[in-house]
Scaffold this motif. Structure first.
Motif: not given
Length: 184
Positions: A137-145, A149-151, A163-168
């Motif tokens: 959910g943190l990754v989704q929030l970060a991508r909102r705008h 994303l940088v891991a 990180c690949r699975a999270w979509g970074f």
């Protein structure tokens, strides 16, 4: 995440090259450290390198109390976590984006100030340890705008796959290359 170098983060270090824990310093001393890093990188004009230069930026640089290099092209202003999103900071972010600077939110954990700054961010940097604690959910929030994303703190090949699975979009960490200190 094709394995190509996209950018480097430039940090203030102690005389012996060790981390100086600048984030624990008083704000005026943090300003001086930021100014020194910017001077080393841009003092003689923009560097010849073609990668992006991520530099931690304090509130003073965002609200125009301290000058930034006149070469915004490759400079990414990495807003440190201690910066609060007051009206002056938000206006500064908007002004700097209009002048061609790129903005990154550093150490994103989803606090209210960081969320207010997200519409101005080109990049959002998340520590993998925080993502493991708080979840996808943190990754989704970060991508909102729409920021890229940088891991951060990618330390082993298992974490690369996570990180690949999270979509970074990008990764940063010792597994990808050790930190080095160069003296000018």
């Amino acid at each position: 995440m094709d394995g190509q170098l996209f950018g480097n983060e430039f940090l203030y270090r102690s005389r012996d090259g060790l981390p100086a824990q600048v984030d624990r310093w008083r704000s005026d001393r943090q300003d001086v450290a930021t100014a020194m890093v910017l001077d080393v990188l841009f003092g003689d004009g923009p560097p010849a390198d073609t990668t992006f230069a991520f530099v931690n930026i304090t509130r003073s640089f965002l609200v125009n109390d301290r000058p930034l290099p006149a070469h915004p092209g490759r400079l990414v202003l990495e807003v440190v976590e201690s910066v609060r999103a007051d009206d002056a900071v938000l206006a500064g972010l908007q002004r700097l984006r209009q002048r061609g600077y790129r903005i990154a939110i550093d150490d994103f954990v989803g606090d209210a100030d960081q969320v207010k700054m997200m519409p101005y961010a080109d990049f959002v940097k998340l520590d993998c340890r925080d993502v493991r604690r708080q979840g996808a959910g943190l990754v989704q929030l970060a991508r909102r705008h729409g920021a890229r994303l940088v891991a951060e703190r990618v330390s082993d090949s298992l974490l690369v796959e996570e990180c690949r699975a999270w979509g970074f979009d990008f990764m940063q960490g010792d597994l990808l290359g050790p930190a080095v200190t160069e003296r000018s």
